[in-house]
Design a protein around this motif. Structure first.
Motif, PDB file in Angstrom:
ATOM      1  N   VAL A 189       0.855  -1.176   0.000  1.00 29.47           N
ATOM      2  CA  VAL A 189       0.000   0.000   0.000  1.00 29.47           C
ATOM      3  C   VAL A 189       0.896   1.233   0.000  1.00 29.47           C
ATOM      4  CG1 VAL A 189      -2.006  -1.059   1.097  1.00 29.47           C
ATOM      5  CG2 VAL A 189      -0.193  -0.103   2.525  1.00 29.47           C
ATOM      6  N   VAL A 190       0.460   2.263  -0.698  1.00 30.44           N
ATOM      7  CA  VAL A 190       1.157   3.539  -0.747  1.00 30.44           C
ATOM      8  C   VAL A 190       0.118   4.608  -0.411  1.00 30.44           C
ATOM      9  CG1 VAL A 190       2.549   5.114  -2.134  1.00 30.44           C
ATOM     10  CG2 VAL A 190       2.631   2.656  -2.604  1.00 30.44           C
ATOM     11  N   VAL A 191       0.484   5.520   0.485  1.00 34.70           N
ATOM     12  CA  VAL A 191      -0.499   6.473   1.008  1.00 34.70           C
ATOM     13  C   VAL A 191      -0.101   7.901   0.661  1.00 34.70           C
ATOM     14  CG1 VAL A 191      -1.741   7.240   3.065  1.00 34.70           C
ATOM     15  CG2 VAL A 191      -0.887   4.885   2.938  1.00 34.70           C
ATOM     16  N   LEU A 192      -1.041   8.635   0.071  1.00 35.47           N
ATOM     17  CA  LEU A 192      -0.895  10.072  -0.159  1.00 35.47           C
ATOM     18  C   LEU A 192      -1.692  10.763   0.943  1.00 35.47           C
ATOM     19  CD1 LEU A 192      -0.014  12.503  -1.893  1.00 35.47           C
ATOM     20  CD2 LEU A 192      -2.087  12.143  -3.266  1.00 35.47           C
ATOM     21  N   PRO A 193      -1.011  11.187   2.027  1.00 36.57           N
ATOM     22  CA  PRO A 193      -1.727  11.699   3.193  1.00 36.57           C
ATOM     23  C   PRO A 193      -1.792  13.232   3.227  1.00 36.57           C
ATOM     24  CG  PRO A 193       0.457  10.850   3.803  1.00 36.57           C
ATOM     25  CD  PRO A 193       0.377  10.923   2.312  1.00 36.57           C
TER      26      PRO A 193
END
Length: 195
Positions: free
Chosen positions: A59-63
């Motif tokens: 998973v890759v998160v753009l927060p």
């Protein structure tokens, strides 16, 4: 770790372009990934071999913070010999039935931030010529720094926030070089919502 041929009975395996795997084994194992060696027969009958990387889905998160800034990480990347600016990311674990839960976990472990909500953005195969990597991208909204990091033994991560437009400018100039971060940021810019 399973290899990429678990779906050998898929419709794609009947495609005239498909390679036939005649033998397969793990040639090298290490924490995080394996290198698989396949003996293959090409559509024209040529027999050869092919080695590729096998790793767990990630998973890759753009927060985004409540103020609209992006939470970014800076981490030493030994393969390229420099500190890399990127997005929080991590492997999906066997017990992860819900990818959004995995995205929340990785965000908190790597940054100490928690999100009010997360939404799936896209899923990509970033390098399917050399590996079976599968990245699930999520956008995390209204993130707050609540808990401090909980890093793995081999992670050294600095957490910062950046203005969204500044990150886009870094992507444009080539200062932002991390492929996972570039994919998430640019996909969001093109197809994400404007919250």
């Amino acid at each position: 770790m399973s290899d990429a041929h678990d779906d050998a009975d898929s419709p794609e395996s009947d495609d005239p372009l498909a390679w036939e795997v005649t033998d397969s084994w793990v040639g090298y194992e290490c924490p995080g990934f394996d290198i698989v060696h396949d003996e293959v027969r090409l559509p024209d009958g040529t027999e050869t071999d092919y080695d590729y990387l096998v790793e767990p889905e990630a998973v890759v998160v753009l927060p985004f913070t409540r103020d609209g800034d992006v939470v970014v990480i800076e981490e030493w990347r030994h393969a390229v010999g420099r500190v890399n600016r990127g997005l929080p990311a991590g492997s999906v674990e066997e017990h992860d039935d819900d990818l959004a839960v995995a995205a929340r976990r990785e965000l908190t472990e790597e940054t100490g931030y928690e999100a009010d909500r997360v939404e799936h953005l896209t899923t990509v195969e970033p390098a399917n010529g050399i590996g079976n990597s599968l990245f699930h991208y999520f956008v995390a909204y209204d993130c707050e720094d609540v808990d401090g990091q909980d890093l793995d033994f081999n992670e050294t991560i600095r957490v910062e926030t950046a203005e969204y437009d500044d990150l886009l400018a870094e992507a444009r100039t080539g200062e932002l070089r991390d492929g996972r971060a570039m994919t998430g940021l640019l996909y969001y810019e093109l197809f994400g919502d404007d919250e």
